[in-house]
Write a protein that holds these residues in place. Structure first.
Motif, mmCIF file in Angstrom:
data_model
loop_
_atom_site.group_PDB
_atom_site.id
_atom_site.type_symbol
_atom_site.label_atom_id
_atom_site.label_comp_id
_atom_site.label_asym_id
_atom_site.label_seq_id
_atom_site.Cartn_x
_atom_site.Cartn_y
_atom_site.Cartn_z
ATOM 1 N N GLU A 155 0.849 -1.194 0.000
ATOM 2 C CA GLU A 155 0.000 0.000 0.000
ATOM 3 C C GLU A 155 0.885 1.246 0.000
ATOM 4 O OE1 GLU A 155 -3.451 0.050 0.210
ATOM 5 O OE2 GLU A 155 -3.557 -2.126 0.176
ATOM 6 N N LEU A 156 0.755 2.069 -1.040
ATOM 7 C CA LEU A 156 1.525 3.302 -1.160
ATOM 8 C C LEU A 156 0.594 4.496 -1.308
ATOM 9 C CD1 LEU A 156 4.131 2.156 -3.844
ATOM 10 C CD2 LEU A 156 4.473 2.270 -1.365
ATOM 11 N N MET A 157 1.138 5.678 -1.068
ATOM 12 C CA MET A 157 0.435 6.910 -1.401
ATOM 13 C C MET A 157 1.398 7.758 -2.229
ATOM 14 S SD MET A 157 0.268 8.769 2.282
ATOM 15 C CE MET A 157 1.497 8.342 3.489
ATOM 16 N N LEU A 158 0.899 8.255 -3.334
ATOM 17 C CA LEU A 158 1.653 9.183 -4.168
ATOM 18 C C LEU A 158 1.150 10.565 -3.815
ATOM 19 C CD1 LEU A 158 1.679 7.239 -7.529
ATOM 20 C CD2 LEU A 158 3.489 7.414 -5.838
ATOM 21 N N VAL A 159 2.045 11.423 -3.372
ATOM 22 C CA VAL A 159 1.706 12.712 -2.765
ATOM 23 C C VAL A 159 2.303 13.850 -3.577
ATOM 24 C CG1 VAL A 159 2.013 14.114 -0.694
ATOM 25 C CG2 VAL A 159 1.733 11.637 -0.482
ATOM 26 N N ARG A 160 1.478 14.847 -3.866
ATOM 27 C CA ARG A 160 1.992 16.075 -4.465
ATOM 28 C C ARG A 160 1.774 17.179 -3.441
ATOM 29 N NH1 ARG A 160 3.429 16.794 -9.568
ATOM 30 N NH2 ARG A 160 2.013 15.246 -10.428
ATOM 31 N N GLY A 161 2.878 17.644 -2.858
ATOM 32 C CA GLY A 161 2.812 18.684 -1.839
ATOM 33 C C GLY A 161 2.606 20.053 -2.449
ATOM 34 N N GLY A 162 2.693 21.065 -1.623
ATOM 35 C CA GLY A 162 2.498 22.437 -2.070
ATOM 36 C C GLY A 162 3.545 22.914 -3.058
#
Length: 182
Positions: free
Chosen positions: A75-82
């Motif tokens: 289980e992964l999360m692909l994150v685009r921050g600010g």
């Protein structure tokens, strides 16, 4: 390890999660435990990666072959921050255990500045995964190095995926070869 099949089954109704997870499963079908550790593995298509807006994230379940012949569904999360940079972390809280989110693709707090564990409210930096508020100071999310390319999408190495399975928090379900029960 934790099993979330009931929670994931309910979230399959969310079109974005379903499309992303199915795409990642198809792209990894030919990856085996005997492949080179440097082999690049696709996590998300270029179009799906481009659709991730700043201060948002998506869940991806990635099958990772193990030397035993079993398959770890990580289980992964692909994150685009600010800052607009795409990063990946294991979807596992270092304090409470289990996934950060309780709803599909809901990882950020109301301000949009931090990733939040919905189990106990800990806040994490989307840039480095460090706990910035809550009961787990000094702990951090397990990062996964990724490369984003307009032609190939988001990729990582097989070795990096196997390292998260071996040294991460345990956000995977181990199943027999070919996706059978386990």
């Amino acid at each position: 390890m934790f099993a979330q099949s009931a929670r994931r089954g309910a979230s399959c109704c969310a079109a974005s999660w379903n499309a992303i997870s199915c795409a990642s499963r198809r792209s990894l079908a030919a990856v085996t435990a005997t492949d080179s550790p440097e082999r690049r593995v696709s996590l998300l298509s270029a179009a799906a990666a481009a659709a991730i807006q700043n201060r948002s994230a998506v869940e991806v379940t990635v099958p990772v072959p193990q030397a035993s012949g079993m398959v770890a569904h990580l289980e992964l999360m692909l994150v685009r921050g600010g800052d607009g940079t795409l990063r990946a972390f294991e979807n596992y809280c270092p304090h409470a255990g289990g996934p950060l989110n309780m709803l599909p693709d809901r990882f950020f707090d109301r301000s949009g500045k931090h990733l939040m564990c919905t189990r106990h409210g800990a806040l994490f930096s989307p840039e480095g995964g460090e706990c910035v508020h809550g009961p787990c100071p000094g702990k951090r999310l397990h990062p996964l190095p990724v490369e984003a390319d307009g032609d190939y999408g988001v990729t990582t190495s097989l070795a990096a995926l196997q390292s998260v399975c071996d040294h991460g928090g345990g956000a995977y379900v181990l199943r027999g070869e070919g996706g059978g029960g386990g």
